[in-house]
Write an enzyme that holds these catalytic residues in place. Structure first.
Site, PDB file in Angstrom:
ATOM      1  N   HIS A  50      -7.745  -5.829   0.152  1.00 18.37           N
ATOM      2  CA  HIS A  50      -6.475  -4.733  -0.071  1.00 18.37           C
ATOM      3  C   HIS A  50      -6.018  -5.593   1.897  1.00 18.37           C
ATOM      4  CE1 HIS A  50      -4.128  -1.049   0.845  1.00 18.37           C
ATOM      5  NE2 HIS A  50      -3.980  -0.983   1.344  1.00 18.37           N
TER       6      HIS A  50
ATOM      7  N   SER B 295       0.947  -0.996   0.254  1.00 18.94           N
ATOM      8  CA  SER B 295      -0.029  -0.138  -0.063  1.00 18.94           C
ATOM      9  C   SER B 295       1.332   1.111   0.059  1.00 18.94           C
ATOM     10  CB  SER B 295      -0.846  -0.101   0.925  1.00 18.94           C
ATOM     11  OG  SER B 295      -2.037   1.009   0.867  1.00 18.94           O
TER      12      SER B 295
ATOM     13  N   ASP C 244      -9.984  -4.221  -4.577  1.00 17.29           N
ATOM     14  CA  ASP C 244      -9.614  -2.962  -3.468  1.00 17.29           C
ATOM     15  C   ASP C 244      -9.435  -1.514  -4.254  1.00 17.29           C
ATOM     16  OD1 ASP C 244      -7.662  -1.280  -2.730  1.00 17.29           O
ATOM     17  OD2 ASP C 244      -5.813  -3.286  -2.832  1.00 17.29           O
TER      18      ASP C 244
END
Length: 356
Positions: free
Chosen positions: A315, A190, A285
């Site tokens: 995610h 991320s 996601d």
């Protein structure tokens, strides 16, 4: 009941839920979720149900409360510490870090410089401890996990500065770390995936040394554009669209500056010369499409890339190692890609630029 006892009870409840026979897990999780030609895995769907029951959320009013919530969440789904791994703290030229050494690692082992996720606002060495252990053991690498400064106390580009500093320090101090300076990779999830890609590009601009490989899990790559996946999966799948706005507003509140390529690395005009990469995205996601756009742009620039969409996951999956089986399968694939990429680097295969 104290918070500690409550968290322990919730963790035991999660383990019990995942130990149920599949038909009972399906009843608990509900009907299958299908969006955009993808079906959410039962493990991921059950985790979302348990998250809702526990009341855990990625963003809880303030950065301080959100950080505490993520620490609690780690206890619920992170699993027991993976062994055998030796762990010690290091100072990477003023940036705190933690070195993970798996059993059997020699004095010329490869190294992964790892940047944790959390929207540049939350996350820590502790929240990603088991992830680093897993990668160390399964990819047969040492891992240097970087404790870069967080926003809003330290807004953009503080995290970038710390991330670059830590990578350069790792290469310069390879002998002291017992690693091969030609096999120092970068990686993260991320926001950490964003930082890893940014570090790689900053090193290209600086003329090296370059990372030997990029291990990017669902990276954020463009803060200037809302893509289709954000509309499809912006609510109900762990990371929400509102969460993304909250993180971005803390990290870089000036919208006019979000096109800076040290933030929106997808906007780099020419990505040629970047290190080989494994780019993993999750099907459910909101960041999916920008991560895949980055992989495609790397490939178009002639960079060797493996683009792997884990179509049935959400995610954050690299942190869910303590529940179910599907999450570990996905991270195992990535660990294998890292190991292979670094082995290719060791033999200086044509087309791979190696850090020196």
């Amino acid at each position: 009941m104290t918070t500690r006892l409550l968290v322990r009870a919730q963790a035991l409840g999660a383990k019990a839920a995942y130990a149920l026979p599949r038909p009972l897990r399906r009843v608990l999780a509900g009907k299958p979720v299908r969006i955009d030609g993808q079906e959410l895995s039962l493990d991921a769907q059950l985790m979302l149900v348990l998250q809702k029951i526990s009341g855990q959320s990625l963003v809880v009013s303030t950065p301080e409360n959100s950080r505490k919530s993520l620490e609690i969440g780690k206890s619920l789904v992170g699993g027991d510490p993976i062994e055998p791994v030796t762990v010690r703290g290091v100072n990477a030229d003023g940036v705190p870090a933690r070195l993970y050494t798996p059993a059997g690692a020699g004095e010329d082992a490869p190294l992964l410089v790892f940047y944790h996720g959390g929207g540049w606002v939350v996350g820590s060495l502790d929240t990603h401890d088991n992830t680093c252990r897993f990668l160390a053991v399964n990819a047969h690498v040492k891992v240097l996990s970087v404790d870069y400064r967080l926003a809003p106390e330290h807004p953009f580009p503080a995290a970038v500065d710390d991330s670059v500093t830590a990578f350069r320090w790792a290469v310069a101090n390879a002998a002291a770390l017992g690693v091969d300076p030609a096999r120092v990779a970068v990686g993260g999830d991320s926001a950490g995936g964003n930082l890893a890609a940014v570090v790689s590009h900053q090193q290209v601009l600086a003329g090296g040394p370059l990372p030997a490989f990029q291990l990017l899990f669902y990276p954020g790559t463009d803060a200037t554009t809302r893509r289709r996946s954000r509309e499809l999966f912006g609510d109900g799948f762990f990371l929400t669209s509102d969460n993304m706005d909250w993180f971005t507003n803390h990290y870089q509140p000036d919208e006019a500056q979000r096109s800076d390529t040290r933030f929106s690395v997808l906007l780099v005009e020419d990505l040629s010369g970047m290190p080989p990469a494994y780019v993993a995205t999750a099907g459910f996601d909101p960041l999916r499409d920008e991560g895949e756009a980055f992989a495609d742009k790397l490939a178009a620039a002639g960079v060797p890339v493996v683009k792997s969409r884990q179509a049935d996951l959400i995610h954050g999956y690299i942190n869910f190692l303590g529940v179910g089986h599907r999450f570990r399968e996905a991270v195992s694939e990535a660990a294998g890609a890292l190991r292979t990429g670094l082995e290719l680097g060791q033999h200086k295969s044509p087309g791979l630029r190696i850090a020196k």
